[in-house]
Design a protein around this motif. Structure first.
Motif, PDB file in Angstrom:
ATOM      1  N   LEU A   1      40.817  37.556  43.461  1.00 34.74           N
ATOM      2  CA  LEU A   1      41.517  38.738  43.737  1.00 34.74           C
ATOM      3  C   LEU A   1      42.986  38.547  43.258  1.00 34.74           C
ATOM      4  N   SER A   2      43.347  37.317  43.575  1.00 36.75           N
ATOM      5  CA  SER A   2      44.783  37.118  43.202  1.00 36.75           C
ATOM      6  C   SER A   2      45.103  37.132  42.021  1.00 36.75           C
ATOM      7  N   VAL A   3      44.138  36.652  40.966  1.00 38.04           N
ATOM      8  CA  VAL A   3      44.311  36.600  39.571  1.00 38.04           C
ATOM      9  C   VAL A   3      44.326  38.271  39.155  1.00 38.04           C
ATOM     10  N   LEU A   4      43.512  39.086  39.698  1.00 36.30           N
ATOM     11  CA  LEU A   4      43.597  40.617  39.468  1.00 36.30           C
ATOM     12  C   LEU A   4      45.001  41.049  39.882  1.00 36.30           C
ATOM     13  N   GLU A   5      45.701  40.612  41.085  1.00 34.75           N
ATOM     14  CA  GLU A   5      46.915  41.049  41.325  1.00 34.75           C
ATOM     15  C   GLU A   5      48.004  40.536  40.282  1.00 34.75           C
ATOM     16  N   GLN A   6      48.019  39.471  39.908  1.00 33.72           N
ATOM     17  CA  GLN A   6      48.998  38.689  38.947  1.00 33.72           C
ATOM     18  C   GLN A   6      48.830  39.251  37.531  1.00 33.72           C
ATOM     19  N   THR A   7      47.517  39.534  37.100  1.00 36.17           N
ATOM     20  CA  THR A   7      47.415  40.276  35.649  1.00 36.17           C
ATOM     21  C   THR A   7      47.861  42.064  35.720  1.00 36.17           C
ATOM     22  N   TRP A   8      47.901  42.472  36.969  1.00 29.98           N
ATOM     23  CA  TRP A   8      48.111  44.016  36.746  1.00 29.98           C
ATOM     24  C   TRP A   8      49.331  44.338  36.216  1.00 29.98           C
ATOM     25  N   THR A   9      49.331  45.445  35.457  1.00 29.10           N
ATOM     26  CA  THR A   9      50.651  46.093  34.878  1.00 29.10           C
ATOM     27  C   THR A   9      50.500  47.519  35.324  1.00 29.10           C
ATOM     28  N   PRO A  10      51.849  47.911  35.099  1.00 33.75           N
ATOM     29  CA  PRO A  10      51.911  49.337  35.369  1.00 33.75           C
ATOM     30  C   PRO A  10      51.474  50.251  34.388  1.00 33.75           C
ATOM     31  N   ASP A  11      50.882  49.889  33.269  1.00 30.03           N
ATOM     32  CA  ASP A  11      49.976  50.910  32.435  1.00 30.03           C
ATOM     33  C   ASP A  11      48.559  50.961  32.862  1.00 30.03           C
ATOM     34  N   VAL A  12      48.090  50.117  33.614  1.00 32.19           N
ATOM     35  CA  VAL A  12      46.707  50.163  33.916  1.00 32.19           C
ATOM     36  C   VAL A  12      46.743  50.365  35.514  1.00 32.19           C
ATOM     37  N   ALA A  13      45.841  51.437  36.071  1.00 31.47           N
ATOM     38  CA  ALA A  13      45.161  51.728  37.380  1.00 31.47           C
ATOM     39  C   ALA A  13      43.896  51.253  37.344  1.00 31.47           C
ATOM     40  N   TYR A  14      43.647  50.615  38.493  1.00 32.63           N
ATOM     41  CA  TYR A  14      42.286  50.443  39.062  1.00 32.63           C
ATOM     42  C   TYR A  14      41.799  51.376  39.774  1.00 32.63           C
ATOM     43  N   THR A  15      40.726  51.917  39.345  1.00 34.34           N
ATOM     44  CA  THR A  15      40.323  53.024  40.241  1.00 34.34           C
ATOM     45  C   THR A  15      39.097  52.797  41.181  1.00 34.34           C
ATOM     46  N   ARG A  16      38.329  51.620  40.897  1.00 33.18           N
ATOM     47  CA  ARG A  16      37.228  51.247  41.745  1.00 33.18           C
ATOM     48  C   ARG A  16      37.108  49.543  41.502  1.00 33.18           C
ATOM     49  N   ILE A  17      37.047  49.155  42.692  1.00 40.14           N
ATOM     50  CA  ILE A  17      36.951  47.501  42.560  1.00 40.14           C
ATOM     51  C   ILE A  17      35.770  47.019  43.457  1.00 40.14           C
ATOM     52  N   ASP A  18      34.581  46.585  42.977  1.00 41.24           N
ATOM     53  CA  ASP A  18      33.431  46.306  43.601  1.00 41.24           C
ATOM     54  C   ASP A  18      33.240  44.540  43.784  1.00 41.24           C
ATOM     55  N   VAL A  19      33.555  43.853  44.732  1.00 37.74           N
ATOM     56  CA  VAL A  19      33.437  42.501  44.625  1.00 37.74           C
ATOM     57  C   VAL A  19      31.951  42.014  45.061  1.00 37.74           C
ATOM     58  N   SER A  20      31.411  41.180  44.464  1.00 41.51           N
ATOM     59  CA  SER A  20      30.293  40.905  44.742  1.00 41.51           C
ATOM     60  C   SER A  20      30.327  39.252  44.791  1.00 41.51           C
ATOM     61  N   VAL A  21      30.386  38.618  46.102  1.00 43.82           N
ATOM     62  CA  VAL A  21      30.572  37.174  46.308  1.00 43.82           C
ATOM     63  C   VAL A  21      29.581  36.331  45.952  1.00 43.82           C
ATOM     64  N   THR A  22      28.366  36.898  46.190  1.00 45.67           N
ATOM     65  CA  THR A  22      27.273  35.851  45.918  1.00 45.67           C
ATOM     66  C   THR A  22      26.866  35.749  44.234  1.00 45.67           C
ATOM     67  N   ASP A  23      27.277  36.786  43.488  1.00 43.66           N
ATOM     68  CA  ASP A  23      27.222  36.894  42.175  1.00 43.66           C
ATOM     69  C   ASP A  23      28.579  36.188  41.500  1.00 43.66           C
ATOM     70  N   ARG A  24      29.603  36.270  42.213  1.00 44.62           N
ATOM     71  CA  ARG A  24      30.928  35.692  41.879  1.00 44.62           C
ATOM     72  C   ARG A  24      31.532  36.525  40.754  1.00 44.62           C
ATOM     73  N   SER A  25      31.359  37.891  40.961  1.00 43.47           N
ATOM     74  CA  SER A  25      31.795  38.791  39.973  1.00 43.47           C
ATOM     75  C   SER A  25      32.547  40.092  40.700  1.00 43.47           C
ATOM     76  N   ILE A  26      33.152  40.446  39.928  1.00 41.68           N
ATOM     77  CA  ILE A  26      34.001  41.806  40.154  1.00 41.68           C
ATOM     78  C   ILE A  26      33.858  42.974  39.137  1.00 41.68           C
ATOM     79  N   LYS A  27      33.375  44.065  39.518  1.00 44.93           N
ATOM     80  CA  LYS A  27      33.188  45.167  38.647  1.00 44.93           C
ATOM     81  C   LYS A  27      34.004  46.188  38.969  1.00 44.93           C
ATOM     82  N   MET A  28      34.992  46.413  38.025  1.00 43.25           N
ATOM     83  CA  MET A  28      36.058  47.387  37.897  1.00 43.25           C
ATOM     84  C   MET A  28      35.762  48.453  37.056  1.00 43.25           C
ATOM     85  N   GLU A  29      36.533  49.508  37.547  1.00 44.01           N
ATOM     86  CA  GLU A  29      36.656  50.725  36.759  1.00 44.01           C
ATOM     87  C   GLU A  29      38.168  51.086  36.665  1.00 44.01           C
TER      88      GLU A  29
END
Length: 175
Positions: free
Chosen positions: A93-121
């Protein structure tokens, strides 16, 4: 046979012992029944008190057992999920925060800890801003793989933003 005495003015010659004995026996039986009823009520109250104590003790044991189960997970799979949720998603999540730019809006973030994956729209102003976010995420050492699942232009919006779905898989943290 003895003749019936129907004269009520005159006292009988003999005492009716049988009647007196039966009356005394009836009084004794009545006293015994009342005493037994009182004793039965006392026993019923005592049993009711014991049942209440047993129910209270049983409920306390169940509450203690439930509290113990909350402390320790039911099986190893649940324990692994709890450990993973407590520590492993913060770097991603800190990587997502560091790479965010004002030109992009995260509309949905689903974190799956067991799969170590983040699905974003997300929605970006342009396709370039969306692809630059994908490249920025891929360049991070904590991220294992970034997949652009789909992308398209939102035609209903007059600014024509790009909608995209991205899946990010992060590396397992070394303890």
């Amino acid at each position: 046979m003895k003749a019936l005495q129907l004269d009520f003015q005159k006292k009988p010659r003999s005492t009716p012992w049988l009647g007196l004995a039966l009356t005394v026996l009836g009084a004794i039986a009545m006293f015994w029944v009342v005493t037994e009823q009182d004793a039965a009520k006392l026993r019923a109250d005592e049993i009711s008190t014991r049942e209440d104590q047993y129910t209270l003790r049983k409920r306390k044991l169940e509450e203690a057992k439930a509290a113990e189960q909350k402390k320790e997970p039911a099986n190893e799979k649940v324990a692994a999920i709890l450990r993973a949720q407590q520590s492993r998603m913060l770097p991603a999540l800190s990587v997502l925060e560091q790479t965010w730019t004002p030109d992009v809006a995260y509309t949905r973030i689903d974190v799956s800890v067991t799969d170590r994956s983040i699905k974003m729209e997300l929605e970006g102003r342009t396709l370039d801003s969306t692809l630059s976010l994908v490249d920025a995420l891929s360049a991070r050492p904590a991220i294992e793989k970034v997949t652009l699942a789909r992308q398209g232009v939102k035609l209903a919006d007059p600014y024509r933003p790009v909608q995209a779905a991205i899946e990010v898989r992060w590396r397992e943290a070394k303890p």
